[in-house]
Design a protein around this motif. Structure first.
Motif, short mmCIF file in Angstrom:
data_model
loop_
_atom_site.label_atom_id
_atom_site.label_comp_id
_atom_site.label_asym_id
_atom_site.label_seq_id
_atom_site.Cartn_x
_atom_site.Cartn_y
_atom_site.Cartn_z
N ILE A 93 -28.71 2.55 7.17
CA ILE A 93 -29.38 3.58 7.27
C ILE A 93 -28.76 4.84 6.40
CG2 ILE A 93 -30.69 5.18 8.46
CD1 ILE A 93 -30.75 3.43 10.88
N THR A 94 -29.11 5.36 5.42
CA THR A 94 -28.36 6.19 4.86
C THR A 94 -29.10 7.85 4.99
OG1 THR A 94 -28.00 4.93 2.76
CG2 THR A 94 -28.06 7.28 2.36
N LEU A 95 -28.28 8.73 5.63
CA LEU A 95 -28.66 9.97 5.66
C LEU A 95 -28.37 10.86 4.50
CD1 LEU A 95 -27.42 10.43 9.40
CD2 LEU A 95 -29.60 9.49 8.65
N ILE A 102 -20.38 4.84 12.09
CA ILE A 102 -20.79 5.89 11.02
C ILE A 102 -19.67 5.84 10.04
CG2 ILE A 102 -21.48 8.33 10.76
CD1 ILE A 102 -21.99 8.32 13.65
N THR A 103 -19.89 6.05 8.90
CA THR A 103 -18.85 6.10 7.72
C THR A 103 -19.77 6.55 6.54
OG1 THR A 103 -17.15 5.16 6.39
CG2 THR A 103 -19.23 3.77 6.74
N LEU A 140 -24.90 5.71 7.13
CA LEU A 140 -24.20 5.85 6.09
C LEU A 140 -24.52 7.23 5.62
CD1 LEU A 140 -24.74 2.51 4.06
CD2 LEU A 140 -22.38 3.52 4.82
N VAL A 141 -23.29 8.31 5.60
CA VAL A 141 -23.78 9.76 5.38
C VAL A 141 -23.62 9.89 3.87
CG1 VAL A 141 -23.24 12.09 5.52
CG2 VAL A 141 -22.95 10.55 7.59
N ALA A 179 -33.74 5.02 4.63
CA ALA A 179 -33.18 6.34 4.10
C ALA A 179 -33.89 7.43 4.98
CB ALA A 179 -32.96 6.61 2.69
N ILE A 180 -33.10 8.34 5.44
CA ILE A 180 -33.59 9.65 6.26
C ILE A 180 -33.24 10.80 5.41
CG2 ILE A 180 -33.76 10.87 8.41
CD1 ILE A 180 -33.68 8.04 9.47
#
Length: 432
Positions: free
Chosen positions: A31-33, A77-78, A8-9, A50-51
């Motif tokens: 996983i949130t970027l 990816i979204t 997740l962007v 989260a990164i």
């Protein structure tokens, strides 16, 4: 076997938590970027991975996704946030994953380009002009005729959008947009747009299929801040089909059609006039759509992202309404009470707060104004409205005004005010 992950962007305060939970229900590891993961309180609260990464840097995102791919099976990816949706499309293309076309997304997110493409396709839209300075704005407003709407060419959440009903309001908002207060995402460009008058509707699409149409009402002008949103809208079969036809024409004109989109209308004397096409899920609609007809738009979107088949079949029919809690003055939130009582009231599906005591309250005239919301659902619009009104009346708060505000600017009794507003807005939403 490597664990399947959903990248997740960035996130959002509305749909962000729902994307995380939907991914988990589907057996995916979210996983949130983010450039600043701490801005999303739900990540820490739910212990979500989260990164920290510069999400405006495509190369940095590609590098991070490649690194994650060494430990995870990247299912998709979204993003829940429109400013990063074109970037998502580019990432999906790079990693050969299902996703939106980034070129189409970029054209759609430029409101001037979007309107040009819609006009060329014969889609009914308001008259519009592109201005870059105050002289342009005055000339185009005179050409179109007041009232007009001024809005930035790129932006979300009605930020920087105002209804200008006279020359004084036009000059005031022109100064704001062209001055130092407004923070531009891109080079300054302002749409001067005819004010399409009539009830507001929002169409929710998945691919080329119309899933649901909602109806909304706003708070007082000159702003466009939602006060109430209801699914489904009360439409005749003919009205629904007209909205469906125009919606599909929008997607063809903009070369969209993969994944979700949200199309905003005003029903005018010309019928449905398109105000905006958003190439993503609406912030407030998914929960209402799910309560109204049983289609979980976020879950079905994630299925598409992961290369699976969506199930868009409606399983039941109810009425779901959200009432947004909007402050009457700026200042500091002293206290807010009645939340647990409202959440426990009959028919209440969700109560959400975005604020805590001692937080500053600053009204900007856009989607950042909300203190939170209350959602009710039932078998009928009348019953839903009555339950919602009872629940909202249980909530009260106190905002200490900033120093220097006059006595006339102090808030009135909020319970009395909100009851009157709900009755008025509900009536406005029900018919044309």
């Amino acid at each position: 076997m490597a664990r399947r992950a959903l990248i997740l962007v960035e996130g959002t305060r509305s749909n962000g938590p729902r994307f995380v939970k939907a991914a988990q229900r589907l057996g995916l590891h979210p996983i949130t970027l983010s450039i600043d993961p701490a801005q999303y309180d739900y990540l820490a609260a739910e212990n979500v991975s989260a990164i920290r990464v510069d999400t405006k840097d495509l190369s940095a995102l590609i590098h991070e996704c490649s690194r994650l791919g060494e430990s995870y099976d990247i299912a998709g990816i979204t993003s829940a946030w429109e400013p990063f949706y074109a970037t998502v499309g580019k990432l999906c293309q790079h990693f050969d994953l299902p996703g939106p076309d980034p070129t189409s997304i970029e054209k759609c997110c430029d409101k001037f380009t979007q309107r040009q493409l819609l006009a060329e396709a014969g889609v009914p839209i308001p008259a519009f002009r592109l201005a870059i300075n105050a002289t342009d704005i005055r000339a185009f407003a005179a050409e179109i005729g007041l009232p007009v709407v001024l809005k930035p060419v790129v932006g979300i959440g009605s930020r920087g959008v105002r209804l200008c009903r006279n020359v004084d309001e036009l000059a005031e908002h022109t100064d704001y947009l062209l001055g130092e207060q407004y923070k531009w995402q891109t080079s300054p460009g302002i749409l001067v747009e005819e004010f399409a008058q009539g009830p507001y509707y929002g169409a929710n699409m998945m691919g080329n299929e119309l899933i649901a149409v909602g109806v909304a009402a706003f708070g007082p002008p000159p702003h466009f801040v939602f006060r109430e949103y209801t699914h489904p809208a009360s439409l005749t079969d003919d009205e629904y089909e007209r909205i469906a036809d125009v919606s599909r024409n929008c997607l063809r004109a903009l070369r969209l059609g993969w994944g979700p989109s949200n199309i905003e209308f005003r029903w005018t004397t010309r019928g449905p006039v398109v105000i905006e096409v958003n190439p993503r899920l609406s912030g407030g609609d998914p929960k209402l759509v799910q309560l109204a007809c049983g289609v979980d738009l976020i879950t079905e979107h994630i299925k598409l992202v992961a290369g699976e088949e969506s199930d868009l079949r409606k399983s039941y029919s109810q009425t779901a309404t959200a009432w947004y809690l909007v402050p009457e003055n700026d200042g500091t939130l002293d206290w807010i009470d009645g939340i647990s009582q409202a959440a426990a009231a009959p028919g209440i599906a969700e109560v959400k707060l975005y604020v805590e005591p001692k937080m500053p309250v600053v009204r900007r005239g856009d989607d950042r104004d909300y203190l939170g919301y209350v959602i009710a659902s039932s078998h009928s619009p009348t019953h839903t409205a009555a339950m919602l009104r009872r629940a909202v009346d249980l909530i009260s708060w106190s905002i200490a005004p900033r120093a220097g505000l006059g006595e006339q600017e102090q808030p009135a009794s909020r319970n009395d005010l909100r009851s009157a507003q709900i009755l008025q807005v509900t009536n406005d939403c029900r018919g044309r």
